[in-house]
Design a protein around this motif. Structure first.
Motif, mmCIF file in Angstrom:
data_model
loop_
_atom_site.group_PDB
_atom_site.id
_atom_site.type_symbol
_atom_site.label_atom_id
_atom_site.label_comp_id
_atom_site.label_asym_id
_atom_site.label_seq_id
_atom_site.Cartn_x
_atom_site.Cartn_y
_atom_site.Cartn_z
ATOM 1 N N MET A 61 -8.174 -11.484 -2.322
ATOM 2 C CA MET A 61 -7.338 -10.500 -1.649
ATOM 3 C C MET A 61 -6.102 -10.204 -2.491
ATOM 4 N N LEU A 62 -5.766 -8.919 -2.610
ATOM 5 C CA LEU A 62 -4.507 -8.549 -3.228
ATOM 6 C C LEU A 62 -3.407 -8.727 -2.191
ATOM 7 N N PHE A 63 -2.370 -9.453 -2.583
ATOM 8 C CA PHE A 63 -1.262 -9.749 -1.675
ATOM 9 C C PHE A 63 0.042 -9.688 -2.454
ATOM 10 N N ARG A 64 0.971 -8.888 -1.976
ATOM 11 C CA ARG A 64 2.276 -8.803 -2.596
ATOM 12 C C ARG A 64 3.353 -8.956 -1.518
ATOM 13 N N GLN A 65 4.276 -9.868 -1.776
ATOM 14 C CA GLN A 65 5.451 -10.030 -0.928
ATOM 15 C C GLN A 65 6.610 -9.359 -1.647
ATOM 16 N N LEU A 66 7.166 -8.331 -1.038
ATOM 17 C CA LEU A 66 8.198 -7.502 -1.650
ATOM 18 C C LEU A 66 9.506 -7.708 -0.894
ATOM 19 N N PHE A 67 10.631 -7.596 -1.589
ATOM 20 C CA PHE A 67 11.915 -7.964 -0.980
ATOM 21 C C PHE A 67 12.934 -6.848 -1.130
ATOM 22 N N ASP A 68 13.644 -6.566 -0.046
ATOM 23 C CA ASP A 68 14.785 -5.660 -0.065
ATOM 24 C C ASP A 68 16.046 -6.484 0.128
ATOM 25 N N ALA A 69 16.865 -6.571 -0.917
ATOM 26 C CA ALA A 69 18.050 -7.422 -0.869
ATOM 27 C C ALA A 69 19.086 -6.908 0.128
ATOM 28 N N GLY A 70 19.164 -5.597 0.317
ATOM 29 C CA GLY A 70 20.171 -5.044 1.215
ATOM 30 C C GLY A 70 20.029 -5.511 2.646
ATOM 31 N N SER A 71 18.805 -5.639 3.122
ATOM 32 C CA SER A 71 18.562 -6.064 4.500
ATOM 33 C C SER A 71 17.867 -7.411 4.591
ATOM 34 N N SER A 72 17.642 -8.048 3.444
ATOM 35 C CA SER A 72 16.902 -9.333 3.389
ATOM 36 C C SER A 72 15.540 -9.219 4.068
ATOM 37 N N THR A 73 14.900 -8.065 3.884
ATOM 38 C CA THR A 73 13.608 -7.796 4.511
ATOM 39 C C THR A 73 12.465 -8.087 3.542
ATOM 40 N N TYR A 74 11.439 -8.763 4.056
ATOM 41 C CA TYR A 74 10.186 -8.906 3.329
ATOM 42 C C TYR A 74 9.213 -7.826 3.806
ATOM 43 N N THR A 75 8.626 -7.145 2.849
ATOM 44 C CA THR A 75 7.566 -6.169 3.093
ATOM 45 C C THR A 75 6.299 -6.719 2.453
ATOM 46 N N TYR A 76 5.160 -6.487 3.092
ATOM 47 C CA TYR A 76 3.899 -7.048 2.600
ATOM 48 C C TYR A 76 2.897 -5.941 2.323
ATOM 49 N N LEU A 77 2.280 -6.018 1.152
ATOM 50 C CA LEU A 77 1.238 -5.085 0.747
ATOM 51 C C LEU A 77 -0.061 -5.864 0.622
ATOM 52 N N LEU A 78 -1.101 -5.388 1.312
ATOM 53 C CA LEU A 78 -2.373 -6.106 1.392
ATOM 54 C C LEU A 78 -3.526 -5.182 1.070
ATOM 55 N N ALA A 79 -4.530 -5.723 0.380
ATOM 56 C CA ALA A 79 -5.784 -5.003 0.158
ATOM 57 C C ALA A 79 -6.859 -6.024 -0.163
ATOM 58 N N ALA A 80 -8.073 -5.735 0.242
ATOM 59 C CA ALA A 80 -9.185 -6.595 -0.139
ATOM 60 C C ALA A 80 -9.474 -6.426 -1.625
ATOM 61 N N ASP A 81 -10.020 -7.450 -2.231
ATOM 62 C CA ASP A 81 -10.370 -7.389 -3.646
ATOM 63 C C ASP A 81 -11.299 -6.216 -3.921
ATOM 64 N N ASN A 82 -10.919 -5.400 -4.887
ATOM 65 C CA ASN A 82 -11.743 -4.285 -5.365
ATOM 66 C C ASN A 82 -12.022 -3.219 -4.308
ATOM 67 N N ALA A 83 -11.234 -3.208 -3.215
ATOM 68 C CA ALA A 83 -11.496 -2.233 -2.152
ATOM 69 C C ALA A 83 -10.630 -0.987 -2.280
ATOM 70 N N HIS A 84 -9.440 -1.118 -2.839
ATOM 71 C CA HIS A 84 -8.542 0.008 -3.123
ATOM 72 C C HIS A 84 -7.957 0.658 -1.874
ATOM 73 N N GLU A 85 -8.137 0.049 -0.694
ATOM 74 C CA GLU A 85 -7.503 0.545 0.529
ATOM 75 C C GLU A 85 -6.476 -0.471 0.990
ATOM 76 N N ALA A 86 -5.255 -0.016 1.229
ATOM 77 C CA ALA A 86 -4.157 -0.950 1.451
ATOM 78 C C ALA A 86 -3.488 -0.754 2.805
ATOM 79 N N ILE A 87 -2.852 -1.840 3.258
ATOM 80 C CA ILE A 87 -1.969 -1.867 4.422
ATOM 81 C C ILE A 87 -0.601 -2.316 3.940
ATOM 82 N N ILE A 88 0.444 -1.696 4.449
ATOM 83 C CA ILE A 88 1.802 -2.166 4.181
ATOM 84 C C ILE A 88 2.462 -2.506 5.510
ATOM 85 N N ILE A 89 3.204 -3.603 5.522
ATOM 86 C CA ILE A 89 3.847 -4.112 6.735
ATOM 87 C C ILE A 89 5.358 -4.118 6.536
#
Length: 230
Positions: free
Chosen positions: A1-29
């Motif tokens: 699974m592709l998984f990225r934990q992304l950070f916004d320092a201004g609000s200390s927010t974690y954003t998450y980007l997810l996709a199945a391996d080789n599927a090319h369709e993503a969800i962002i949280i």
């Protein structure tokens, strides 16, 4: 699974980007408005098509990027059915499954921090929004928060997950990026209680200032951030 934990320092927010391996369709949280260009560039670099943008709840400390992401990518915006936000494409309920190719997220209704709070579950990890934080729990003193509902969400839902389940929250203010259910059960001071009344007592924190963005963020997020100008 592709998984990225992304950070916004201004609000200390974690954003998450997810996709199945080789599927090319993503969800962002829980995407953040100011990070739009960064998200779009990352999607392009990873050859991903964003299908769904999710907010775990109505945020009071930052403006969401869901509306702009929909404008730029054609993705759907999804939130829990209790939300007061307008223009949501998909409203989900407790135990609903949110699917893109090769990936399924189970929605868990976990009110308490706000009345529209959800957590999102994969087999090995849970995205807990502001319901369960690392060594803390979300506030209950605005947006129809309720400490007794919060106690139920924590103790009857999240803490019943397998102990090794990874915990990825929407915020952290101390640089901690991940925990587990077992670790929080053992180390989180807010969880060392024996009753809902005891939990309510420790959540009565006097004189806490409201989030500095609340008067801007909430009205903007009720429209998915589309009318907001930073």
């Amino acid at each position: 699974m592709l998984f990225r934990q992304l950070f916004d320092a201004g609000s200390s927010t974690y954003t998450y980007l997810l996709a199945a391996d080789n599927a090319h369709e993503a969800i962002i949280i829980d995407p953040v408005y100011e990070k739009l260009t960064f998200y779009l560039n990352l999607l392009s670099e990873l050859n991903l098509q964003l299908k769904i943008a999710i907010d775990t709840h109505m945020h009071a400390d930052h403006v969401t990027a869901t509306g702009l992401l929909r404008q730029h990518t054609g993705c759907e915006i999804a939130m829990g059915k209790q939300t007061k936000a307008q223009g949501i494409d998909r409203l989900f309920d407790d135990n609903d499954v949110i699917t893109v190719k090769g990936l399924e997220l189970k929605a868990l209704y976990t009110p308490g921090h706000t009345d529209d709070s959800y957590c999102l579950l994969l087999p090995d990890r849970v995205f807990t929004g502001d319901t369960l934080l690392i060594r803390s729990t979300g506030r209950v003193d605005f947006l129809n928060g309720d400490s007794y509902q919060h106690y139920t969400s924590l103790f009857q839902k999240l803490l019943t997950l397998p102990p090794a389940t990874l915990v990825y929250p929407a915020h952290n203010y101390h640089g901690m990026t991940v925990s587990t259910i077992a670790e929080e059960q053992r180390c989180n001071p807010h969880l060392q209680v024996s009753s809902a009344d005891e939990y309510a007592k420790i959540m009565r924190k006097p004189n806490l200032p409201l989030p500095k963005m609340i008067d801007i963020a909430v009205p903007a997020n009720q429209k998915c951030g589309v009318d907001y100008k930073a």
